[in-house]
Design an enzyme around this catalytic site. Structure first.
Site, PDB file in Angstrom:
ATOM      1  N   GLU A  97       0.838  -1.205   0.000  1.00  0.00           N
ATOM      2  CA  GLU A  97       0.000   0.000   0.000  1.00  0.00           C
ATOM      3  C   GLU A  97       0.871   1.252   0.000  1.00  0.00           C
ATOM      4  OE1 GLU A  97      -2.747   1.256  -0.393  1.00  0.00           O
ATOM      5  OE2 GLU A  97      -4.401   0.148   0.492  1.00  0.00           O
ATOM      6  N   ASP A 101      -4.335   5.151   6.399  1.00  0.00           N
ATOM      7  CA  ASP A 101      -4.811   6.401   6.981  1.00  0.00           C
ATOM      8  C   ASP A 101      -5.782   6.043   8.115  1.00  0.00           C
ATOM      9  OD1 ASP A 101      -5.921   8.909   7.390  1.00  0.00           O
ATOM     10  OD2 ASP A 101      -5.958   9.446   5.291  1.00  0.00           O
ATOM     11  N   PHE A 150      -3.239  16.496   4.342  1.00  0.00           N
ATOM     12  CA  PHE A 150      -3.536  15.970   3.007  1.00  0.00           C
ATOM     13  C   PHE A 150      -2.230  15.920   2.207  1.00  0.00           C
ATOM     14  CE2 PHE A 150      -5.018  16.738  -1.447  1.00  0.00           C
ATOM     15  CZ  PHE A 150      -5.474  15.445  -1.642  1.00  0.00           C
TER      16      PHE A 150
HETATM   17  C1  PRP Z   1      -5.975   5.177  -0.566  1.00  0.00           C
HETATM   18  C2  PRP Z   1      -4.754   4.336  -0.245  1.00  0.00           C
HETATM   19  C3  PRP Z   1      -5.322   3.228   0.590  1.00  0.00           C
HETATM   20  C4  PRP Z   1      -6.451   3.922   1.333  1.00  0.00           C
HETATM   21  C5  PRP Z   1      -5.958   4.229   2.719  1.00  0.00           C
HETATM   22  O1  PRP Z   1      -6.661   4.613  -1.629  1.00  0.00           O
HETATM   23  O2  PRP Z   1      -4.125   3.851  -1.396  1.00  0.00           O
HETATM   24  O3  PRP Z   1      -5.824   2.174  -0.188  1.00  0.00           O
HETATM   25  O4  PRP Z   1      -6.740   5.124   0.629  1.00  0.00           O
HETATM   26  O5  PRP Z   1      -6.927   4.921   3.453  1.00  0.00           O
HETATM   27  P1  PRP Z   1      -7.639   4.341   4.738  1.00  0.00           P
HETATM   28  O6  PRP Z   1      -6.580   3.744   5.616  1.00  0.00           O
HETATM   29  O7  PRP Z   1      -8.252   5.583   5.339  1.00  0.00           O
HETATM   30  O8  PRP Z   1      -8.668   3.336   4.327  1.00  0.00           O
HETATM   31  P2  PRP Z   1      -7.866   5.323  -2.429  1.00  0.00           P
HETATM   32  O9  PRP Z   1      -9.164   4.742  -1.956  1.00  0.00           O
HETATM   33  O10 PRP Z   1      -7.707   6.809  -2.340  1.00  0.00           O
HETATM   34  O11 PRP Z   1      -7.611   4.804  -3.915  1.00  0.00           O
HETATM   35  P3  PRP Z   1      -6.318   5.048  -4.855  1.00  0.00           P
HETATM   36  O12 PRP Z   1      -5.205   4.205  -4.317  1.00  0.00           O
HETATM   37  O13 PRP Z   1      -6.758   4.606  -6.216  1.00  0.00           O
HETATM   38  O14 PRP Z   1      -5.981   6.528  -4.801  1.00  0.00           O
END
Ligand code: PRP
Length: 179
Positions: A97, A101, A150
């Site tokens: 990953e 977050d 952010f």
């Molecule tokens: C982002 C990141 C993780 C997730 C983490 O993906 O790549 O998968 O958010 O956040 P969390 O711990 O709050 O769940 P996103 O859904 O933005 O998709 P992307 O990777 O295509 O940008």
């Protein structure tokens, strides 16, 4: 337009840490084939750099799990937009990953993947934002702890752009205010 307000993790720091993580992973998985599971789209850049330095045999598979869409805060609703192509049965799976977050995405993903009977399942993330965590999940490999701001770059997007920037940064007000 200057898109950067402040660099949080430089390109040099990322590359150095990626090599350290790859060395740890190579040692921990000695004698095993590793299935690197890339969580698209954010994990792609990290997976490519990490894989280059892993000395064990590696295969990839890809999955999309989205909870953010184009928003800057999680919706809390996680959905699989692309599933894996291969079975995980008996494999040593390492989820890759870009950032953890709230932890909601990984919490959901781990439950789904555990039910597919991998031989082992671990998590590697370049970035973690512990201050924003809503659910605790054990992380095996972490690149950097980052502040609760952010962030964009090295896989992280702003409106799907800037994932290709080779460092992690706080975007400028000018960028965020642009229509
Ligand atoms: C982002 C990141 C993780 C997730 C983490 O993906 O790549 O998968 O958010 O956040 P969390 O711990 O709050 O769940 P996103 O859904 O933005 O998709 P992307 O990777 O295509 O940008």
């Amino acid at each position: 337009m200057d898109i950067v307000e402040r660099i949080i993790v430089s390109e040099e720091a990322i590359q150095e840490r990626v090599q350290e993580l790859a060395a740890d992973i190579s040692r921990d998985y000695a004698g095993k084939t590793i299935t690197l599971l890339c969580v698209l789209k954010g994990g792609l850049m990290f997976l490519c750099d990490l894989a280059k330095h892993i000395t064990q045999p590696v295969e990839y598979d890809f999955m999309s799990v989205s909870s953010y869409g184009d928003a800057t805060e999680t919706s809390g609703i996680v959905r699989i937009t692309k599933d894996l192509e291969e079975s995980l049965e008996g494999k040593h799976v390492l989820i890759v990953e870009d950032i953890i977050d709230t932890g909601l995405t990984l919490n959901y993903l781990v439950k789904i993947l555990q039910s597919r009977n991998p031989a082992s399942l671990r998590i590697c993330t370049l970035l973690t934002k512990p201050a924003n965590r809503r659910v605790e999940i054990p992380i095996d490999y972490v690149g950097f702890e980052v502040p609760n701001e952010f962030l964009v770059g090295y896989g992280l997007d702003y409106k799907q752009l800037y994932r290709n920037v080779p460092y992690v940064f706080v975007p400028s007000k000018e960028l965020l205010e642009r229509a």
